[in-house]
Design an enzyme around this catalytic site. Structure first.
Site, PDB file in Angstrom:
ATOM      1  N   ASP A 113     -36.279  50.181  14.546  1.00 54.82           N
ATOM      2  CA  ASP A 113     -35.983  50.278  13.118  1.00 54.82           C
ATOM      3  C   ASP A 113     -36.953  49.366  12.370  1.00 54.82           C
ATOM      4  O   ASP A 113     -38.045  49.075  12.882  1.00 54.82           O
ATOM      5  CB  ASP A 113     -34.495  49.889  12.898  1.00 54.82           C
ATOM      6  CG  ASP A 113     -33.862  50.622  11.713  1.00 54.82           C
ATOM      7  OD1 ASP A 113     -34.415  50.534  10.605  1.00 54.82           O
ATOM      8  OD2 ASP A 113     -32.811  51.261  11.888  1.00 54.82           O
ATOM      9  N   HIS A 144     -32.993  48.081   6.165  1.00 54.47           N
ATOM     10  CA  HIS A 144     -32.466  49.232   6.913  1.00 54.47           C
ATOM     11  C   HIS A 144     -32.065  48.860   8.340  1.00 54.47           C
ATOM     12  O   HIS A 144     -30.973  49.195   8.806  1.00 54.47           O
ATOM     13  CB  HIS A 144     -33.558  50.311   6.900  1.00 54.47           C
ATOM     14  CG  HIS A 144     -33.165  51.657   7.423  1.00 54.47           C
ATOM     15  ND1 HIS A 144     -33.254  51.979   8.761  1.00 54.47           N
ATOM     16  CD2 HIS A 144     -32.718  52.773   6.786  1.00 54.47           C
ATOM     17  CE1 HIS A 144     -32.872  53.250   8.918  1.00 54.47           C
ATOM     18  NE2 HIS A 144     -32.540  53.748   7.731  1.00 54.47           N
ATOM     19  N   SER A 191     -28.844  57.824   9.089  1.00 47.87           N
ATOM     20  CA  SER A 191     -29.210  56.524   9.663  1.00 47.87           C
ATOM     21  C   SER A 191     -27.995  55.621   9.811  1.00 47.87           C
ATOM     22  O   SER A 191     -27.968  54.756  10.687  1.00 47.87           O
ATOM     23  CB  SER A 191     -30.205  55.798   8.748  1.00 47.87           C
ATOM     24  OG  SER A 191     -31.483  56.325   8.878  1.00 47.87           O
TER      25      SER A 191
END
Ligand SMILES: *[C@@H]1O[C@H](CO)[C@@H](O)[C@H](O)[C@H]1NC(C)=O
Ligand SMILES: *[C@@H]1O[C@H](CO)[C@@H](O)[C@H](O)[C@H]1NC(C)=O
Ligand SMILES: *[C@@H]1O[C@H](CO)[C@@H](O)[C@H](O)[C@H]1NC(C)=O
Ligand SMILES: *[C@@H]1O[C@H](CO)[C@@H](O)[C@H](O)[C@H]1NC(C)=O
Length: 477
Positions: free
Chosen positions: A176, A212, A386
């Protein structure tokens, strides 16, 4: 020899000899002087080595992973050697990946590619993908709660009390944007030993310039009072495949390879005994049909590493699954909201590669509250597949931990196929709905509100971690 030259010139005449260069790549060299980054596949890929390893039996997992790694390294060396020598003699830099038997060449021109293409070992040359992450902002402010809605929806908190595990003994990785290592919800369960890799910049400790990756790891293994994590007892490690909102294809390949042989942050001391149990992948292309990461996924499976991939945020139209999630080799996750509706952004199947039903399963992904990178105490609500994927990765950690407790073996494994079928057969199908817009564009697997399962909205249904763990324990008793 003469025969081969004769055939080659014949092939040139009829235009067959460049069949291994993707046509969209050739088109991308539209004017002279353009340079492109490319990914080269070699004949047979890594499948022969994987088949050999799978046909042998090993006393320990580490023994198997070592044999796999050595086999892949040897086979990559022999299939890529001539091309490496050729490029080396021309002073051209390339990077080889033994995990997938692929090679990256940066900033190259079409003339060079045509010469590389004439090597019989080369089976395909395509554009090196770059991936754009596209989480969806949310305006929801969470109310005070002991566990977040997604954690409760999948019954993770009931697993903790009923099966007495929060994922202890399991190591989960993500690929990620990195992870803010000092975050209060994550600092306590980072496995620092061979636990962080930033292939582009070789930074020494976990960091995240986006948020994220901190968010997804928070949902997998975050602890603390905000109740964000599905498996807060698990340990985490991470590889930074994405610099910020963009993920370079080469960093993603490096991270995929690192999972098979984790190193120190500086890339030294690869150690098969440090591989993760699970890799969570909240990334993928906006358009599907690209097999470029299949070989890496297949190597993970051979090493006994479980995985999950986001199917993408290109819904609600059909055929919108992104790659790698849309590939047959990947276990893909779609998104649901708090009312068990399919999130409208969640990409739908079938897959452009082979028309297979996608995703395999769905999980909470709309308005998910988790850790953020702006400070050690920051949290944020965002949406996306996600955010759904780490719920599945966390559930896998609970399943594996319960299984190990049950059989009394802290290193026991569950193969990907077994875990997938346990998740699929226990997924919730009652009470799911696809929302009005989807009635107009049915993606097969049901019509006008009556869905059959699996279908191209939810796959087999919405994740039920409690029943998945229940079935896992029953299967191993
Ligand atoms: C967190 O991410 C933002 C972008 O979302 C970035 O601007 C910021 O520098 C990051 N913070 C840290 C501490 O890395
Ligand atoms: C590496 O560092 C450079 C310069 O600071 C930065 O632009 C780039 O985004 C970084 N890459 C990653 C993967 O963090
Ligand atoms: C992966 O991609 C290869 C092509 O590179 C294809 O032949 C294969 O069918 C794909 N396999 C799976 C399981 O997705
Ligand atoms: C586990 O599954 C069985 C059915 O196979 C069910 O009777 C039992 O209630 C389940 N346990 C939990 C904790 O849900």
């Amino acid at each position: 020899m003469d025969l081969k030259v004769g055939f080659l010139s014949l092939a040139l005449c009829v235009g067959l000899s460049w069949a291994t260069i993707d046509s969209d790549l050739i088109e991308a060299f539209s004017s002279p002087g353009i340079k492109r980054d490319v990914l080269i596949d070699f004949a047979g890929g890594n499948s022969r080595v994987i088949e050999t390893i799978e046909s042998r039996s090993f006393r320990t997992r580490v023994g198997k992973v070592k044999a796999l790694t050595q086999g892949l390294q040897g086979s990559t060396q022999s299939s890529q050697g001539p091309v490496q020598d050729y490029l080396g003699s021309m002073g051209i830099q390339s990077k080889s990946y033994w995990s997938s038997n692929q090679m990256v060449v940066r900033s190259t021109n079409l003339g060079l590619l045509r010469r590389v293409d004439s090597f019989p070992q080369v089976s395909r040359i395509r554009m090196l993908p770059t991936i754009q992450l596209s989480p969806i902002p949310s305006s929801i402010t969470p109310t005070a709660t002991t566990v977040q809605w997604g954690v409760a929806k999948v019954g993770a908190d009931k697993v903790w009390s009923t099966f007495n595990t929060k994922g202890e003994g399991v190591v989960v990785a993500n690929i990620d944007t990195g992870v803010l290592g000092i975050h209060e919800a994550l600092q306590g369960n980072f496995r620092a030993d061979h636990g962080w890799y930033d292939p582009a910049n070789k930074t020494a400790t976990p960091n995240d310039q986006n948020g994220h990756g901190t968010h997804t790891m928070g949902t997998i293994a975050g602890g603390g009072e905000q109740g964000i994590g599905v498996a807060p007892g698990a340990k985490w490690i991470a590889c930074k495949g994405c610099a910020s909102s963009g993920c370079d294809g080469e960093s993603l390949l490096s991270c995929g390879q690192w999972m098979l042989s984790p190193t120190n942050p500086d890339g030294t001391d690869p150690d098969a005994s440090k591989i993760p149990d699970i890799v969570s992948n909240s990334w993928g292309s906006a358009i599907g049909g690209n097999s470029w990461y299949n070989a890496t996924i297949n190597a993970w499976k051979a090493a006994g590493i479980l995985h999950a991939f986001a199917i993408g945020n290109s819904g609600p139209i059909c055929f919108t699954g992104g790659s790698p999630g849309d590939q047959a080799s990947a276990f893909a996750v779609g998104s649901t909201d708090i009312n068990d509706r399919s999130s409208s952004f969640s990409s739908r199947g079938p897959s452009l590669s082979g028309f297979i039903t996608k995703p395999e399963i769905s999980a909470p992904g709309s308005d998910i509250y988790s850790a953020w990178n702006s400070s050690a105490t920051a949290y944020k609500t965002i949406s996306g597949t996600s955010m759904a994927t780490p719920h599945v990765a966390g559930a896998m950690a609970l399943m594996l931990s319960a299984h190990r407790n049950n059989v009394g073996d802290p290193s026991a494994k569950l193969p990907q196929t077994k875990v997938e079928s346990l998740l699929e057969t226990t997924a919730v199908t009652k009470g799911l709905s696809i929302g009005a817009i989807n009635l107009l564009i049915p993606c097969s697997g049901g019509f006008l509100g009556r869905l059959s399962y699996p279908n191209n909205y939810f796959g087999y249904g919405r994740l039920d971690a409690l029943q998945a763990v229940n079935a896992t324990v029953k299967a191993s008793s």
